[in-house]
Design an enzyme around this catalytic site. Structure first.
Site, PDB file in Angstrom:
ATOM      1  N   SER A   7       0.692  -1.268   0.044  1.00  0.00           N
ATOM      2  CA  SER A   7       0.071   0.031   0.024  1.00  0.00           C
ATOM      3  C   SER A   7       0.774   1.367  -0.001  1.00  0.00           C
ATOM      4  CB  SER A   7      -0.858   0.157   1.230  1.00  0.00           C
ATOM      5  OG  SER A   7      -0.239  -0.427   2.404  1.00  0.00           O
ATOM      6  N   GLU A   9       0.966   5.617   1.049  1.00  0.00           N
ATOM      7  CA  GLU A   9       0.344   6.824   1.729  1.00  0.00           C
ATOM      8  C   GLU A   9       0.478   8.096   1.027  1.00  0.00           C
ATOM      9  OE1 GLU A   9       0.676   6.719   6.112  1.00  0.00           O
ATOM     10  OE2 GLU A   9       1.753   8.568   6.052  1.00  0.00           O
ATOM     11  N   ASP A 100      -1.447  13.670  17.206  1.00  0.00           N
ATOM     12  CA  ASP A 100      -0.682  14.712  17.683  1.00  0.00           C
ATOM     13  C   ASP A 100      -1.754  15.549  18.324  1.00  0.00           C
ATOM     14  OD1 ASP A 100       1.769  13.679  17.456  1.00  0.00           O
ATOM     15  OD2 ASP A 100       1.782  14.630  15.240  1.00  0.00           O
ATOM     16  N   PHE A 211      12.789  14.691   9.611  1.00  0.00           N
ATOM     17  CA  PHE A 211      11.538  13.765   9.718  1.00  0.00           C
ATOM     18  C   PHE A 211      11.930  12.740  10.876  1.00  0.00           C
ATOM     19  CE2 PHE A 211       9.579  13.955   5.131  1.00  0.00           C
ATOM     20  CZ  PHE A 211       8.958  15.465   5.432  1.00  0.00           C
ATOM     21  N   HIS A 261       3.990  -0.647   3.446  1.00  0.00           N
ATOM     22  CA  HIS A 261       3.391   0.510   3.373  1.00  0.00           C
ATOM     23  C   HIS A 261       4.321   1.781   2.951  1.00  0.00           C
ATOM     24  CE1 HIS A 261      -0.071   2.899   3.860  1.00  0.00           C
ATOM     25  NE2 HIS A 261       0.688   3.871   4.911  1.00  0.00           N
TER      26      HIS A 261
END
Length: 283
Positions: A7, A9, A100, A211, A261
């Site tokens: 998959s 994102e 968050d 990140f 993913h």
């Protein structure tokens, strides 16, 4: 051997230019025939409407899509309304995360939130909708940055599985051993749901470091040093990143990972290249 699912994102675009760019990216990545696309949200669900709009556009183009849903800072009533809207559109898959805090809450002031942990969200979804949704949850092979210990992190994961999660997607990582150890520890603790490996292609050194510092993902020292040695040589960074991530994926799949993913960052080329190198297909 069980079927492996692959998959991709996206994040919801915030500008008309971003919307058009994502349409082009989605069209390219749709040719890979992924199991589904997932679409993220902002802190406190701040882009939840953009998430739904993106999901619906992907579905209208003939692909399956799953919205991410966060609970921190959300009320039961607001989540109930979101779930009802998703059901009305025939959406059958959700990525359920704690998320968050939205701005204004303070870094750890969760007292005014009706939900505090992802397992509470999973339980709420099951109570409200039964088995309508396939629920994905998060997993952290290198430990959630706010967990007290690795053992505490595994216990949190088990709670999500026991609350009714169907499967999990990990934070990205570059140490396959961390993934395999996490899966083994989770199984021993009683969590038997599939754990899909989250994959972050490496295309930009400074972006990756930013990140990773924010989410707690470890960049092995040898990778950091190699990337730094390339300086501003974007082509060398890209080529090295493709080799590293392809090798990681090969090891994960050979070791029994139930799927991958890809965190595409709304870009097509790196995910497309790695996918093709691995000869992945979703029939």
């Amino acid at each position: 051997m069980k079927e492996q699912n692959f998959s991709i994102e996206f994040f919801p675009p915030k500008t008309p230019v971003g919307v058009e760019k994502l349409r082009v990216t989605c069209a390219k990545l749709s040719e890979l025939n992924p199991k589904y696309f997932s679409v993220t949200f902002g802190a406190g669900g701040s882009t939840q409407q953009g998430t739904l709009e993106t999901v619906l556009e992907i579905r209208a183009a003939g692909q399956d899509a799953a919205p991410h849903l966060s609970c921190l800072g959300s009320s039961r009533e607001s989540l109930r309304a979101i779930l009802a809207e998703y059901k009305s559109h025939g959406i059958k898959r959700i990525v359920a995360l704690r998320g968050d805090l939205p701005s204004g809450y303070g870094s750890m002031d969760m007292s005014s939130s009706e939900f505090h942990y992802a397992n509470e969200l999973v339980e709420f979804i099951r109570t409200e909708t039964g088995d309508w949704f396939h629920i994905e949850v998060g997993a952290y092979p290198e430990m959630h940055p706010q967990a007290k210990s690795p053992q505490d992190d595994i216990a949190n994961f088990v709670r999500k599985a026991n609350a009714g999660a169907d499967s999990a997607i990990t934070q990205y990582f570059y140490n396959a051993d961390a993934y395999f150890r996490f899966v083994e520890d989770a199984r021993k603790a009683g969590a038997n749901i599939p754990v899909i490996a989250g994959i972050m292609p490496i295309t930009n050194n400074s972006q990756l470091m930013r990140f990773s510092d924010a989410c707690g993902a470890e960049i092995p020292r040898w990778i950091r040093l190699k990337l730094a040695s390339y300086g501003d040589d974007a082509e060398s960074i890209r080529a090295f990143g493709l080799d590293v991530v392809t090798d990681l994926c090969e090891r994960l799949l050979a070791g029994g990972a139930p799927g991958l993913h890809f965190y595409s960052l709304n870009q097509a080329v790196a995910t497309q290249t790695i996918w093709t190198r691995l000869n992945l297909s979703q029939k």
